[in-house]
Design a protein around this motif. Structure first.
Motif, mmCIF file in Angstrom:
data_model
loop_
_atom_site.group_PDB
_atom_site.id
_atom_site.type_symbol
_atom_site.label_atom_id
_atom_site.label_comp_id
_atom_site.label_asym_id
_atom_site.label_seq_id
_atom_site.Cartn_x
_atom_site.Cartn_y
_atom_site.Cartn_z
ATOM 1 N N PRO A 260 1.026 -1.279 0.150
ATOM 2 C CA PRO A 260 -0.189 0.019 -0.027
ATOM 3 C C PRO A 260 0.865 1.434 -0.072
ATOM 4 O O PRO A 260 1.856 1.345 0.610
ATOM 5 N N THR A 261 0.289 2.216 -0.792
ATOM 6 C CA THR A 261 1.149 3.686 -0.818
ATOM 7 C C THR A 261 0.331 4.668 -0.014
ATOM 8 O O THR A 261 -0.639 4.371 0.504
ATOM 9 N N TYR A 262 1.162 5.758 0.213
ATOM 10 C CA TYR A 262 0.596 6.626 1.111
ATOM 11 C C TYR A 262 -0.882 7.174 0.480
ATOM 12 O O TYR A 262 -1.671 7.852 1.142
ATOM 13 N N SER A 263 -0.746 7.131 -0.870
ATOM 14 C CA SER A 263 -2.251 7.779 -1.610
ATOM 15 C C SER A 263 -3.334 6.434 -1.566
ATOM 16 O O SER A 263 -4.530 6.893 -1.990
ATOM 17 N N GLY A 264 -3.217 5.501 -0.988
ATOM 18 C CA GLY A 264 -4.100 4.324 -1.075
ATOM 19 C C GLY A 264 -4.010 3.240 -2.252
ATOM 20 O O GLY A 264 -4.685 2.288 -2.178
ATOM 21 N N LYS A 265 -3.353 3.686 -3.140
ATOM 22 C CA LYS A 265 -3.076 2.638 -4.318
ATOM 23 C C LYS A 265 -2.167 1.492 -3.892
ATOM 24 O O LYS A 265 -1.333 1.954 -2.923
ATOM 25 N N GLU A 266 -2.057 0.661 -4.520
ATOM 26 C CA GLU A 266 -1.227 -0.703 -4.318
ATOM 27 C C GLU A 266 -0.089 -0.803 -5.227
ATOM 28 O O GLU A 266 -0.262 -0.418 -6.452
ATOM 29 N N LEU A 267 1.131 -0.761 -4.774
ATOM 30 C CA LEU A 267 2.438 -0.769 -5.692
ATOM 31 C C LEU A 267 2.765 -2.304 -5.658
ATOM 32 O O LEU A 267 2.921 -2.869 -4.787
ATOM 33 N N PRO A 268 2.628 -2.832 -6.831
ATOM 34 C CA PRO A 268 3.065 -4.332 -7.054
ATOM 35 C C PRO A 268 4.381 -4.608 -6.630
ATOM 36 O O PRO A 268 5.337 -3.741 -7.341
ATOM 37 N N CYS A 269 4.686 -5.635 -5.994
ATOM 38 C CA CYS A 269 6.173 -5.457 -5.517
ATOM 39 C C CYS A 269 6.575 -7.053 -6.027
ATOM 40 O O CYS A 269 5.696 -8.012 -5.329
#
Length: 186
Positions: free
Chosen positions: A64-73
């Motif tokens: 999860p990012t600070y903006s609420g989106k998910e960053l694929p890792c």
């Protein structure tokens, strides 16, 4: 590029094994790998030399990012990370010696934001008054393993190394970026 020898794999294991990181999709940890290293490293070195090594499955862990989106890792297996480190150890001196400009600090050994600031201050002391901050976050966006390997081939002329490099890069691409169930915290 002698990165495929057992000695180089053992050195890469010493470098990687000091880190505390999550296991890949196969569930093997660094401790597990080290316990069986006497068997695994010769087998891995042989597979690399013979061209039979293939990257393992990727563990996809959305962050999860600070903006609420998910960053694929994506998290490669421990053994794949070992191969990546050995490749980096082999190619980094070539790139440091003849490719990277001296003023580039990002992702280089012994350099960080502090050394970049020191260099900027030295240039300011010499009378330079302009600063360019270059963000290269998407510099390779859309490129494929073949294209990236051809960029490296300008500086590295060992076909076997380039073939293994291409294989390693192809193994880092999941079939498609898709939401996946979250993995337990690392």
């Amino acid at each position: 590029m002698p990165f495929m020898g057992e000695r180089h794999m053992a050195a890469a294991l010493r470098q990687c094994g000091r880190r505390r990181s999550c296991p890949g999709a196969d569930g093997i940890t660094w401790a597990d790998y080290r316990r069986a290293a006497a068997v695994r490293i010769p087998r891995l070195a042989r597979a690399l030399r013979e061209g039979t090594w293939r990257p393992g499955p990727l563990r996809i862990n959305p962050l999860p990012t600070y903006s609420g989106k998910e960053l694929p890792c994506v998290i490669p297996t421990v053994e794949d990370r070992l191969v990546h480190r050995a490749m980096r150890n082999a190619v980094e001196p070539v790139l440091e010696a003849g490719v990277f400009a001296d003023w580039v600090s990002g992702y280089r050994p012994g350099r960080n934001r502090i050394t970049a600031l020191r260099q900027a201050m030295a240039l300011a002391d010499q009378g330079f008054t302009w600063v360019a901050d270059v963000d290269v976050a998407h510099v390779s966006h859309g490129s494929d393993p073949e294209q990236v390997t051809s960029w490296l081939a300008v500086h590295v002329h060992d076909g076997t190394f380039l073939d293994r490099f291409r294989t390693a890069l192809a193994g880092l691409l999941p079939p498609r970026w898709r939401p996946a169930r979250a993995c337990p915290p690392c």
